[in-house]
Write a protein that holds these residues in place. Structure first.
Motif, short mmCIF file in Angstrom:
data_model
loop_
_atom_site.label_atom_id
_atom_site.label_comp_id
_atom_site.label_asym_id
_atom_site.label_seq_id
_atom_site.Cartn_x
_atom_site.Cartn_y
_atom_site.Cartn_z
N ALA A 5 41.35 33.16 34.69
CA ALA A 5 40.85 31.09 34.77
C ALA A 5 41.99 30.03 33.93
CB ALA A 5 39.28 31.12 34.61
N SER A 6 42.47 29.21 34.04
CA SER A 6 43.25 28.73 33.02
C SER A 6 43.60 27.47 33.69
CB SER A 6 44.50 29.42 32.86
OG SER A 6 45.10 29.41 34.25
N GLY A 7 44.23 26.60 32.42
CA GLY A 7 43.88 24.90 33.14
C GLY A 7 43.59 24.08 32.28
N LEU A 17 43.39 17.69 36.38
CA LEU A 17 43.60 18.32 35.43
C LEU A 17 43.50 19.33 36.67
CD1 LEU A 17 41.80 18.99 32.23
CD2 LEU A 17 43.55 18.83 32.55
N ARG A 18 44.03 20.13 36.66
CA ARG A 18 44.10 21.80 37.75
C ARG A 18 43.98 22.50 37.24
NH1 ARG A 18 49.56 24.23 41.27
NH2 ARG A 18 47.54 24.38 43.64
N LEU A 19 42.63 22.99 37.68
CA LEU A 19 42.18 24.94 37.20
C LEU A 19 42.75 26.07 38.07
CD1 LEU A 19 38.84 24.45 36.24
CD2 LEU A 19 40.75 23.02 34.38
N SER A 20 43.19 26.84 37.82
CA SER A 20 43.89 27.91 38.23
C SER A 20 42.85 29.41 38.00
CB SER A 20 45.17 28.59 38.05
OG SER A 20 45.93 27.51 38.29
N CYS A 21 42.49 29.93 38.99
CA CYS A 21 42.09 31.54 39.00
C CYS A 21 42.84 32.49 39.78
CB CYS A 21 40.66 31.28 39.57
SG CYS A 21 39.91 32.57 38.92
N ARG A 22 43.07 33.60 38.90
CA ARG A 22 43.98 34.54 39.16
C ARG A 22 43.36 35.65 39.90
NH1 ARG A 22 47.19 38.74 37.71
NH2 ARG A 22 48.57 39.52 39.31
N ALA A 89 32.95 20.17 30.17
CA ALA A 89 31.99 21.60 30.48
C ALA A 89 32.59 22.80 30.56
CB ALA A 89 31.17 21.05 32.13
N VAL A 90 32.47 23.44 30.43
CA VAL A 90 33.24 25.16 30.48
C VAL A 90 33.04 25.52 32.15
CG1 VAL A 90 33.54 27.28 29.62
CG2 VAL A 90 32.93 26.08 27.78
N TYR A 91 34.36 25.33 32.33
CA TYR A 91 34.85 25.72 33.95
C TYR A 91 34.83 27.64 33.95
CZ TYR A 91 34.37 20.77 35.18
OH TYR A 91 34.23 19.62 35.45
N TYR A 92 33.88 27.94 35.26
CA TYR A 92 34.13 29.20 35.39
C TYR A 92 34.70 29.28 36.84
CZ TYR A 92 31.62 30.06 31.22
OH TYR A 92 30.79 29.55 29.94
N CYS A 93 35.19 29.99 37.02
CA CYS A 93 35.61 30.46 38.37
C CYS A 93 34.94 32.55 38.85
CB CYS A 93 36.96 30.86 38.78
SG CYS A 93 37.74 32.23 37.53
N ARG A 113 36.34 34.42 32.56
CA ARG A 113 35.87 33.87 31.39
C ARG A 113 36.34 32.65 32.02
NH1 ARG A 113 39.81 35.92 26.50
NH2 ARG A 113 38.32 37.85 27.52
N GLY A 114 35.21 31.61 31.17
CA GLY A 114 35.50 30.20 31.31
C GLY A 114 36.50 29.02 30.42
N THR A 115 36.79 28.09 31.27
CA THR A 115 37.23 27.32 30.63
C THR A 115 37.45 26.11 30.30
OG1 THR A 115 40.07 26.16 30.80
CG2 THR A 115 38.79 26.69 33.48
N LEU A 116 37.83 25.85 29.40
CA LEU A 116 37.25 24.27 28.72
C LEU A 116 37.53 22.84 28.89
CD1 LEU A 116 34.80 22.65 26.83
CD2 LEU A 116 36.36 22.90 24.89
#
Length: 121
Positions: A5-7, A17-22, A89-93, A113-116
């Motif tokens: 996860a990132s972003g 914001l745009r979060l990504s999860c590969r 929050a910490v965001y988790y995919c 891994r979470g992204t804050l």
């Protein structure tokens, strides 16, 4: 299976914001993937999910009109608009989610891994 996860980042209230999860590895059997978040001092909670067969989407009621989950090949996204301080929050995919009990569960513990995400007022 690996989920990256990132972003995340710091944004002012009202921002985006745009979060990504590969996802890599053996994800062919996954039916649902999604996002959870954990705010300071709170339990991890469901945010959004997507059914991989038809891209049908599911959301936590409170964020339904502000966040959009999507998927393109091996990457899942969470577009977050109109961010509020309470979205901090910490965001988790999460992979291979199971909604069959009425709650979104991650029985095989496929977590990225979470992204804050921090939203300032």
């Amino acid at each position: 299976v690996q989920l990256q996860a990132s972003g995340g980042g710091l944004v002012q209230a009202g921002g985006s914001l745009r979060l990504s999860c590969r996802a890599t590895g053996r994800t062919d059997s996954f039916k649902f993937m999604g996002w959870f978040r954990q705010a300071p001092g709170k339990e991890r909670e469901f945010v959004a999910a997507i059914r991989l067969t038809d891209q049908d989407t599911y959301y936590k009621h409170a964020i339904q009109d502000r966040f959009i989950i999507s998927r393109d090949k091996s990457t899942m996204y969470l577009q977050m608009d109109g961010l509020r301080p309470e979205d901090t929050a910490v965001y988790y995919c999460a992979g291979d989610l199971d909604p069959s009990t009425g709650d979104w569960r991650n029985p095989n513990d496929y977590w990225g891994r979470g992204t804050l995400v921090t939203v300032s007022s």
